[in-house]
Write a protein that holds these residues in place. Structure first.
Motif, PDB file in Angstrom:
ATOM      1  N   ILE A  96       0.756  -1.089   0.014  1.00 40.44           N
ATOM      2  CA  ILE A  96       0.092   0.026  -0.057  1.00 40.44           C
ATOM      3  C   ILE A  96       0.788   1.240  -0.083  1.00 40.44           C
ATOM      4  O   ILE A  96       2.028   1.254   0.621  1.00 40.44           O
ATOM      5  N   GLU A  97       0.285   2.204  -0.747  1.00 43.90           N
ATOM      6  CA  GLU A  97       1.194   3.566  -0.713  1.00 43.90           C
ATOM      7  C   GLU A  97       0.267   4.486   0.208  1.00 43.90           C
ATOM      8  O   GLU A  97      -0.858   4.720  -0.452  1.00 43.90           O
ATOM      9  N   ILE A  98       0.932   5.155   1.068  1.00 36.18           N
ATOM     10  CA  ILE A  98      -0.082   6.127   1.970  1.00 36.18           C
ATOM     11  C   ILE A  98       0.351   7.725   1.217  1.00 36.18           C
ATOM     12  O   ILE A  98       1.478   8.004   1.353  1.00 36.18           O
ATOM     13  N   PRO A  99      -0.597   8.227   0.696  1.00 37.58           N
ATOM     14  CA  PRO A  99      -0.149   9.641   0.113  1.00 37.58           C
ATOM     15  C   PRO A  99       0.408  10.513   1.311  1.00 37.58           C
ATOM     16  O   PRO A  99       0.116  10.577   2.185  1.00 37.58           O
ATOM     17  N   ALA A 100       1.011  11.668   0.580  1.00 40.03           N
ATOM     18  CA  ALA A 100       1.597  12.623   1.679  1.00 40.03           C
ATOM     19  C   ALA A 100       0.332  13.322   2.248  1.00 40.03           C
ATOM     20  O   ALA A 100       0.439  13.894   3.335  1.00 40.03           O
ATOM     21  N   SER A 101      -0.907  13.577   1.774  1.00 36.84           N
ATOM     22  CA  SER A 101      -1.978  14.123   2.638  1.00 36.84           C
ATOM     23  C   SER A 101      -2.476  13.629   3.656  1.00 36.84           C
ATOM     24  O   SER A 101      -2.993  14.133   4.534  1.00 36.84           O
ATOM     25  N   TRP A 112      -3.437  -7.132  11.221  1.00 36.63           N
ATOM     26  CA  TRP A 112      -3.942  -8.562  10.824  1.00 36.63           C
ATOM     27  C   TRP A 112      -3.810  -8.534   9.215  1.00 36.63           C
ATOM     28  O   TRP A 112      -4.477  -9.672   8.739  1.00 36.63           O
ATOM     29  N   CYS A 113      -3.356  -7.569   8.387  1.00 29.28           N
ATOM     30  CA  CYS A 113      -3.069  -7.937   7.100  1.00 29.28           C
ATOM     31  C   CYS A 113      -1.914  -8.484   6.912  1.00 29.28           C
ATOM     32  O   CYS A 113      -0.783  -8.251   6.742  1.00 29.28           O
ATOM     33  N   THR A 114      -1.924 -10.086   7.194  1.00 29.37           N
ATOM     34  CA  THR A 114      -0.790 -10.855   7.087  1.00 29.37           C
ATOM     35  C   THR A 114      -0.128 -11.209   5.970  1.00 29.37           C
ATOM     36  O   THR A 114       0.958 -11.620   6.152  1.00 29.37           O
ATOM     37  N   SER A 115      -0.434 -10.675   4.844  1.00 25.73           N
ATOM     38  CA  SER A 115       0.271 -10.678   3.633  1.00 25.73           C
ATOM     39  C   SER A 115       1.124  -9.245   3.270  1.00 25.73           C
ATOM     40  O   SER A 115       1.715  -8.997   2.288  1.00 25.73           O
ATOM     41  N   LEU A 116       0.674  -8.090   4.365  1.00 27.50           N
ATOM     42  CA  LEU A 116       1.188  -6.772   3.969  1.00 27.50           C
ATOM     43  C   LEU A 116       2.593  -6.843   4.079  1.00 27.50           C
ATOM     44  O   LEU A 116       3.087  -6.711   5.280  1.00 27.50           O
ATOM     45  N   GLU A 117       3.610  -6.615   3.260  1.00 27.10           N
ATOM     46  CA  GLU A 117       4.793  -6.695   3.139  1.00 27.10           C
ATOM     47  C   GLU A 117       5.562  -5.320   2.912  1.00 27.10           C
ATOM     48  O   GLU A 117       6.724  -5.094   3.574  1.00 27.10           O
ATOM     49  N   THR A 118       4.756  -4.350   2.187  1.00 27.70           N
ATOM     50  CA  THR A 118       5.520  -3.079   2.023  1.00 27.70           C
ATOM     51  C   THR A 118       4.399  -2.065   2.155  1.00 27.70           C
ATOM     52  O   THR A 118       3.430  -2.045   1.527  1.00 27.70           O
ATOM     53  N   VAL A 119       4.809  -1.088   2.927  1.00 27.65           N
ATOM     54  CA  VAL A 119       4.332   0.128   2.960  1.00 27.65           C
ATOM     55  C   VAL A 119       5.188   1.438   2.655  1.00 27.65           C
ATOM     56  O   VAL A 119       6.131   1.416   3.369  1.00 27.65           O
ATOM     57  N   THR A 120       4.666   2.320   1.724  1.00 27.24           N
ATOM     58  CA  THR A 120       5.530   3.321   1.228  1.00 27.24           C
ATOM     59  C   THR A 120       4.861   4.829   1.629  1.00 27.24           C
ATOM     60  O   THR A 120       3.409   4.698   1.335  1.00 27.24           O
ATOM     61  N   PHE A 121       5.342   5.537   2.212  1.00 30.43           N
ATOM     62  CA  PHE A 121       4.891   6.962   2.506  1.00 30.43           C
ATOM     63  C   PHE A 121       5.332   7.934   1.495  1.00 30.43           C
ATOM     64  O   PHE A 121       6.454   7.879   1.079  1.00 30.43           O
ATOM     65  N   LEU A 140       5.279  -6.999   7.435  1.00 26.35           N
ATOM     66  CA  LEU A 140       6.369  -5.966   6.998  1.00 26.35           C
ATOM     67  C   LEU A 140       7.784  -6.623   7.249  1.00 26.35           C
ATOM     68  O   LEU A 140       8.171  -7.183   8.431  1.00 26.35           O
ATOM     69  N   THR A 141       8.564  -6.331   6.197  1.00 24.10           N
ATOM     70  CA  THR A 141      10.078  -6.681   6.380  1.00 24.10           C
ATOM     71  C   THR A 141      10.989  -5.573   6.763  1.00 24.10           C
ATOM     72  O   THR A 141      11.815  -5.318   7.452  1.00 24.10           O
ATOM     73  N   SER A 142      10.492  -4.344   6.231  1.00 22.40           N
ATOM     74  CA  SER A 142      11.025  -2.974   6.738  1.00 22.40           C
ATOM     75  C   SER A 142      10.003  -1.977   6.507  1.00 22.40           C
ATOM     76  O   SER A 142       9.103  -1.956   5.723  1.00 22.40           O
ATOM     77  N   ILE A 143      10.376  -0.777   7.213  1.00 21.66           N
ATOM     78  CA  ILE A 143       9.542   0.307   6.894  1.00 21.66           C
ATOM     79  C   ILE A 143      10.249   1.706   7.212  1.00 21.66           C
ATOM     80  O   ILE A 143      11.158   1.740   8.258  1.00 21.66           O
ATOM     81  N   GLU A 144      10.146   2.891   6.704  1.00 23.61           N
ATOM     82  CA  GLU A 144      10.655   3.926   6.973  1.00 23.61           C
ATOM     83  C   GLU A 144       9.592   5.049   7.383  1.00 23.61           C
ATOM     84  O   GLU A 144       8.801   5.298   6.531  1.00 23.61           O
ATOM     85  N   ILE A 145       9.706   5.388   8.757  1.00 30.08           N
ATOM     86  CA  ILE A 145       8.773   6.384   9.341  1.00 30.08           C
ATOM     87  C   ILE A 145       8.827   7.975   8.890  1.00 30.08           C
ATOM     88  O   ILE A 145       9.946   8.109   8.995  1.00 30.08           O
ATOM     89  N   PRO A 146       7.900   8.460   8.559  1.00 28.64           N
ATOM     90  CA  PRO A 146       8.159   9.886   8.115  1.00 28.64           C
ATOM     91  C   PRO A 146       8.684  10.500   9.357  1.00 28.64           C
ATOM     92  O   PRO A 146       8.117  10.448  10.539  1.00 28.64           O
ATOM     93  N   ALA A 147       9.281  11.708   9.041  1.00 26.59           N
ATOM     94  CA  ALA A 147       9.979  12.563  10.453  1.00 26.59           C
ATOM     95  C   ALA A 147       8.660  13.281  10.787  1.00 26.59           C
ATOM     96  O   ALA A 147       8.974  13.992  11.983  1.00 26.59           O
ATOM     97  N   SER A 148       7.640  13.477  10.291  1.00 29.92           N
ATOM     98  CA  SER A 148       6.398  14.415  10.619  1.00 29.92           C
ATOM     99  C   SER A 148       5.679  13.585  11.497  1.00 29.92           C
ATOM    100  O   SER A 148       4.809  14.208  12.479  1.00 29.92           O
ATOM    101  N   VAL A 149       5.813  12.271  11.840  1.00 35.72           N
ATOM    102  CA  VAL A 149       5.308  11.599  12.886  1.00 35.72           C
ATOM    103  C   VAL A 149       5.546  12.050  14.254  1.00 35.72           C
ATOM    104  O   VAL A 149       6.561  12.053  14.746  1.00 35.72           O
TER     105      VAL A 149
END
Length: 400
Positions: A96-101, A112-121, A140-149
């Motif tokens: 899934i790609e999370i928009p900047a908005s 429990w999205c057990t196949s969710l491997e990639t989340v892109t911000f 998920l195997t890796s994730i980059e958390i935005p600095a805005s969090v």
């Protein structure tokens, strides 16, 4: 039909849904755990909800909140929040790609999205809050958390057993969070942090208790063909085997003693580095450091303008020995060391030497705007109006 209540179609075998124009209210869990749901549409004319551009999601118009998604959802870049349990228990969602908005991701949004491997911000993300269990039990195997969090909820990544790499960008204030947002992630997980912040993160239980290693990118020091470079860093680093690191430990007359630093270089310690031409990498460390007292070198952590009365490393002599000269530029570059003129007597040729007496001469008389700087016989720098015997470029002369 005007309302679809809580759990109305939960845990059913639905593969597609179309929301009629008459529906004015949908509870957030109305379609929870519909694991085969692949298609979502909202009828034209609905005043409350929409599903623009075949995005396969239900979006509340007024709040711009995505309240229900599925395995084929593409989140529009107008969405500002992802509601609680919006994708919960969607086993065929893989990325899934999370928009900047998007500014908020609700509790259990992707839980429990057990196949969710990639989340892109998306670049420029405005995300400020990740809700509790938002990515719990994902693949998920890796994730980059935005600095805005600024807020991370309880067990936000809980049970994501494949999550082995997390990258963060906070340099000043860390986000507000419970003590276990990363509980149950991979036992060998690495937290990648900005350079200079390893000690800060290592002191926080929410990080140190769940990551096997907290590391930052190596600092890469460029070494010129002269074989020398200066350095001043905000954190302690490990000195690599392909470099020799020296600080200015003492001054006697016109001679400065250079002493070698071995093992760990303490934070905010000005030094000069001897190495082969190219790049030398220094790894940040949170290990205990021994402060160095009496160091004559100082330095800057950010580009600085209007520096006066300092010497900077300018190259090397024909014998490969380091040379310093008076700084005349517009700015001193970040992470560079310098030698204050106040630390050494003026006039003549100033020399460096190693503790081991291997002999290193070095400081070129000060140069300023093309003219040699002028000193009286007491080593005090004077201007051109001074009358009497002076030293310029290492030579005595009479100034009328």
């Amino acid at each position: 039909l005007s309302e679809i209540g809580g759990s109305a179609f939960a845990e059913t075998a639905l593969t597609s849904i179309e929301i009629p124009a008459s529906v004015m209210r949908i509870e957030y869990d109305a379609f929870s755990k519909c694991q085969g749901l692949a298609s979502i549409t909202v009828a034209n004319g609905n005043e409350v909800y929409e599903s623009p551009d075949n995005c396969n999601a239900i979006i509340e118009k007024e709040s711009k909140a995505l309240i229900i998604g599925c395995q084929n959802t593409i989140i529009p870049n107008t969405v500002e929040s992802i509601g609680p349990s919006a994708f919960q228990d969607c086993p065929d969602l893989t990325s899934i790609e999370i928009p900047a908005s998007v500014t908020e991701i609700g509790e259990w949004a992707f839980g429990w999205c057990t196949s969710l491997e990639t989340v892109t911000f998306a670049e420029g993300s405005q995300l400020s809050e990740i809700g509790g269990s938002a990515f719990a039990e994902t693949a998920l195997t890796s994730i980059e958390i935005p600095a805005s969090v600024t807020i991370i909820g309880d067990c936000a990544f809980g049970g994501a057993g494949s999550l082995a790499s997390v990258t963060v960008h906070w340099t000043e204030s860390l986000p507000s969070m419970d003590s276990d947002p990363f509980t149950g992630i991979n036992e060998n997980a690495v937290l990648n942090v900005p350079f200079g912040t390893v000690a800060k993160y290592s002191a926080v239980n929410a990080f140190k208790d769940f990551f096997k290693e907290i590391k930052s990118p190596d600092f890469e020091l460029g070494v010129s063909s002269a074989g020398w470079a200066s350095m001043y860093l905000p954190c302690a680093v490990t000195i690599p085997s392909d470099a020799e690191v020296y600080y200015a430990s003492a001054v006697s007359g016109s001679t400065i003693t250079l002493s070698e630093v071995k093992g760990i270089l303490p934070a905010k310690t000005g030094v000069i580095v001897k190495a082969e031409e190219g790049t030398v990498k220094f790894a940040e460390t949170a290990e205990a450091e021994t402060p160095i007292d009496g160091n004559l070198f100082e330095g800057v952590l950010a580009d600085k303008s209007d520096y006066k009365d300092v010497y900077v490393l300018s190259g090397a002599s024909a014998e490969g020995k380091p040379l310093f000269q008076e700084y005349n530029g517009d700015k001193l570059n970040a992470f560079k060391a310098y030698l204050p003129m106040s630390a050494v007597p003026g006039g003549g040729e100033i020399k460096f030497r190693f503790d081991e007496a291997t002999g290193i001469e070095s400081l070129t008389p000060a140069l300023s705007e093309g003219e040699g700087a002028i000193y009286n016989l007491n080593g005090v720098r004077v201007d051109g109006s001074y009358k009497g015997i002076v030293i310029r470029n290492g030579k005595k002369m009479f100034n009328k």
